[in-house]
Design a protein around this motif. Structure first.
Motif, PDB file in Angstrom:
ATOM      1  N   ASP A   1       0.840  -1.185   0.000  1.00  0.00           N
ATOM      2  CA  ASP A   1       0.000   0.000   0.000  1.00  0.00           C
ATOM      3  C   ASP A   1       0.881   1.244   0.000  1.00  0.00           C
ATOM      4  OD1 ASP A   1       0.831   0.458   2.694  1.00  0.00           O
ATOM      5  OD2 ASP A   1      -0.804  -0.805   3.421  1.00  0.00           O
ATOM      6  N   VAL A   2       0.250   2.393   0.005  1.00  0.00           N
ATOM      7  CA  VAL A   2       0.993   3.648  -0.109  1.00  0.00           C
ATOM      8  C   VAL A   2       1.619   4.097   1.205  1.00  0.00           C
ATOM      9  CG1 VAL A   2      -0.335   4.449  -2.097  1.00  0.00           C
ATOM     10  CG2 VAL A   2      -1.112   5.016   0.216  1.00  0.00           C
ATOM     11  N   ASP A   3       1.478   3.287   2.259  1.00  0.00           N
ATOM     12  CA  ASP A   3       2.117   3.593   3.530  1.00  0.00           C
ATOM     13  C   ASP A   3       3.404   2.801   3.725  1.00  0.00           C
ATOM     14  OD1 ASP A   3       0.189   5.445   4.269  1.00  0.00           O
ATOM     15  OD2 ASP A   3      -1.096   3.922   5.157  1.00  0.00           O
ATOM     16  N   ALA A   4       3.970   2.260   2.652  1.00  0.00           N
ATOM     17  CA  ALA A   4       5.260   1.575   2.740  1.00  0.00           C
ATOM     18  C   ALA A   4       6.312   2.558   3.265  1.00  0.00           C
ATOM     19  CB  ALA A   4       5.663   1.053   1.368  1.00  0.00           C
ATOM     20  N   PRO A   5       7.266   2.090   4.055  1.00  0.00           N
ATOM     21  CA  PRO A   5       8.237   2.999   4.681  1.00  0.00           C
ATOM     22  C   PRO A   5       8.981   3.891   3.695  1.00  0.00           C
ATOM     23  CG  PRO A   5       8.368   0.845   5.710  1.00  0.00           C
ATOM     24  CD  PRO A   5       7.438   0.698   4.540  1.00  0.00           C
TER      25      PRO A   5
ATOM     26  N   LEU B   1      20.936   3.934  -8.371  1.00  0.00           N
ATOM     27  CA  LEU B   1      21.588   4.047  -7.072  1.00  0.00           C
ATOM     28  C   LEU B   1      21.370   2.747  -6.312  1.00  0.00           C
ATOM     29  CD1 LEU B   1      23.054   5.728  -4.914  1.00  0.00           C
ATOM     30  CD2 LEU B   1      20.816   6.552  -4.168  1.00  0.00           C
ATOM     31  N   VAL B   2      22.451   2.072  -5.961  1.00  0.00           N
ATOM     32  CA  VAL B   2      22.366   0.794  -5.266  1.00  0.00           C
ATOM     33  C   VAL B   2      22.621   1.017  -3.780  1.00  0.00           C
ATOM     34  CG1 VAL B   2      23.274  -1.538  -5.108  1.00  0.00           C
ATOM     35  CG2 VAL B   2      23.152  -0.408  -7.335  1.00  0.00           C
ATOM     36  N   ARG B   3      21.682   0.580  -2.961  1.00  0.00           N
ATOM     37  CA  ARG B   3      21.767   0.756  -1.510  1.00  0.00           C
ATOM     38  C   ARG B   3      22.325  -0.517  -0.870  1.00  0.00           C
ATOM     39  NH1 ARG B   3      21.412   5.600   0.571  1.00  0.00           N
ATOM     40  NH2 ARG B   3      20.425   4.757   2.449  1.00  0.00           N
ATOM     41  N   PRO B   4      23.503  -0.440  -0.262  1.00  0.00           N
ATOM     42  CA  PRO B   4      24.112  -1.629   0.349  1.00  0.00           C
ATOM     43  C   PRO B   4      23.249  -2.203   1.475  1.00  0.00           C
ATOM     44  CG  PRO B   4      25.725   0.150   0.132  1.00  0.00           C
ATOM     45  CD  PRO B   4      24.381   0.742  -0.158  1.00  0.00           C
ATOM     46  N   GLY B   5      23.137  -3.524   1.475  1.00  0.00           N
ATOM     47  CA  GLY B   5      22.435  -4.220   2.541  1.00  0.00           C
ATOM     48  C   GLY B   5      20.923  -4.206   2.433  1.00  0.00           C
ATOM     49  N   GLU B   6      20.374  -3.495   1.457  1.00  0.00           N
ATOM     50  CA  GLU B   6      18.914  -3.412   1.334  1.00  0.00           C
ATOM     51  C   GLU B   6      18.380  -4.542   0.448  1.00  0.00           C
ATOM     52  OE1 GLU B   6      16.782  -1.534   2.782  1.00  0.00           O
ATOM     53  OE2 GLU B   6      17.574   0.464   3.166  1.00  0.00           O
ATOM     54  N   ARG B   7      17.204  -5.015   0.803  1.00  0.00           N
ATOM     55  CA  ARG B   7      16.482  -5.982  -0.020  1.00  0.00           C
ATOM     56  C   ARG B   7      15.362  -5.258  -0.779  1.00  0.00           C
ATOM     57  NH1 ARG B   7      17.804 -11.090   0.684  1.00  0.00           N
ATOM     58  NH2 ARG B   7      15.778 -11.828  -0.048  1.00  0.00           N
ATOM     59  N   HIS B   8      14.368  -6.009  -1.237  1.00  0.00           N
ATOM     60  CA  HIS B   8      13.341  -5.408  -2.085  1.00  0.00           C
ATOM     61  C   HIS B   8      12.488  -4.387  -1.342  1.00  0.00           C
ATOM     62  CE1 HIS B   8      10.986  -5.204  -5.738  1.00  0.00           C
ATOM     63  NE2 HIS B   8       9.879  -5.484  -5.088  1.00  0.00           N
ATOM     64  N   ASP B   9      12.343  -4.555  -0.031  1.00  0.00           N
ATOM     65  CA  ASP B   9      11.442  -3.660   0.704  1.00  0.00           C
ATOM     66  C   ASP B   9      12.088  -2.318   1.068  1.00  0.00           C
ATOM     67  OD1 ASP B   9      13.162  -4.407   2.780  1.00  0.00           O
ATOM     68  OD2 ASP B   9      11.675  -5.682   3.781  1.00  0.00           O
ATOM     69  N   LEU B  10      13.412  -2.192   0.903  1.00  0.00           N
ATOM     70  CA  LEU B  10      14.120  -0.938   1.219  1.00  0.00           C
ATOM     71  C   LEU B  10      13.766  -0.421   2.613  1.00  0.00           C
ATOM     72  CD1 LEU B  10      13.784   0.963  -2.208  1.00  0.00           C
ATOM     73  CD2 LEU B  10      15.798  -0.245  -1.330  1.00  0.00           C
TER      74      LEU B  10
END
Length: 203
Positions: free
Chosen positions: A38-42, A172-181
């Motif tokens: 939903d639109v309340d994803a972090p 931009l690749v964020r280290p340690g992040e998965r699909h949910d960021l």
């Protein structure tokens, strides 16, 4: 507090949560959600908060299938049709400012596929799902080829893969992040804000 209302589309009503900045807006950023989310994803909330403080109108769109209470996503054509109808209304509500489209995962795909049709000047793609997990041969890289300035923010541990930058597409690749960021949503938002500021779409 955001203003929430429903907009009729050919696929049923969509819900829009709109937040207005304190000062005159520099742009309108419209964001879509992931397939089962939903639109309340972090990451979407963090980006909303950062953009509001930088004089950006932020509208978060809930697709009709989610408004109707379904979790299984509608077909791509239905998603695009509903999104396009909502964007026509939002552009009329907020004339005279550049339109930016984006979202996370499935919402990013919808934004890319329809970006030129709705008159966007740029795209923000969070957790763009390059391919289904374990199926790199089923690449969706072509959806990023809009010809518009595009920022992709993906985690380096995303099982959906990470797109390759090229042309107007920055990655931009964020280290340690998965699909949910979810590890550092504020960091994701800050990166997007820097990109927006570089194009005078935010202050």
């Amino acid at each position: 507090m955001p203003h929430a209302d429903e907009i009729d589309t050919p696929r049923g009503p969509a819900r829009v949560d709109t937040d207005l900045p304190a000062g005159p807006p520099l742009s309108l950023l419209v964001l879509g959600h992931g397939a089962g989310g939903d639109v309340d994803a972090p990451d979407l909330l963090a980006l909303r908060d950062a953009a509001l403080g930088a004089r950006v109108v932020v509208a978060r769109v809930t697709q009709p299938y989610r408004v109707a209470g379904r979790r299984a996503p509608a077909p791509a054509g239905h998603l695009d049709e509903a999104w396009t109808a909502v964007l026509a209304v939002l552009r009329a509500r907020h004339p005279g400012v550049p339109l930016l489209v984006g979202g996370r995962s499935s919402g990013a795909r919808v934004a890319c596929r329809t970006a030129t049709e709705v008159g966007a000047v740029g795209v923000v793609a969070l957790a763009f799902p390059l391919h289904p997990p374990g199926r790199p041969e089923r690449s969706r890289a072509g959806e990023l080829s809009t010809g518009l300035p595009t920022l992709v923010v993906n985690g380096d541990r995303d099982p959906f893969g990470v797109p390759t930058p090229g042309g107007p597409v920055a990655v931009l690749v964020r280290p340690g992040e998965r699909h949910d960021l979810r590890r550092d949503p504020a960091g994701v938002a800050g990166a997007v804000l820097g990109w927006l500021r570089g194009r005078s779409w935010a202050c």
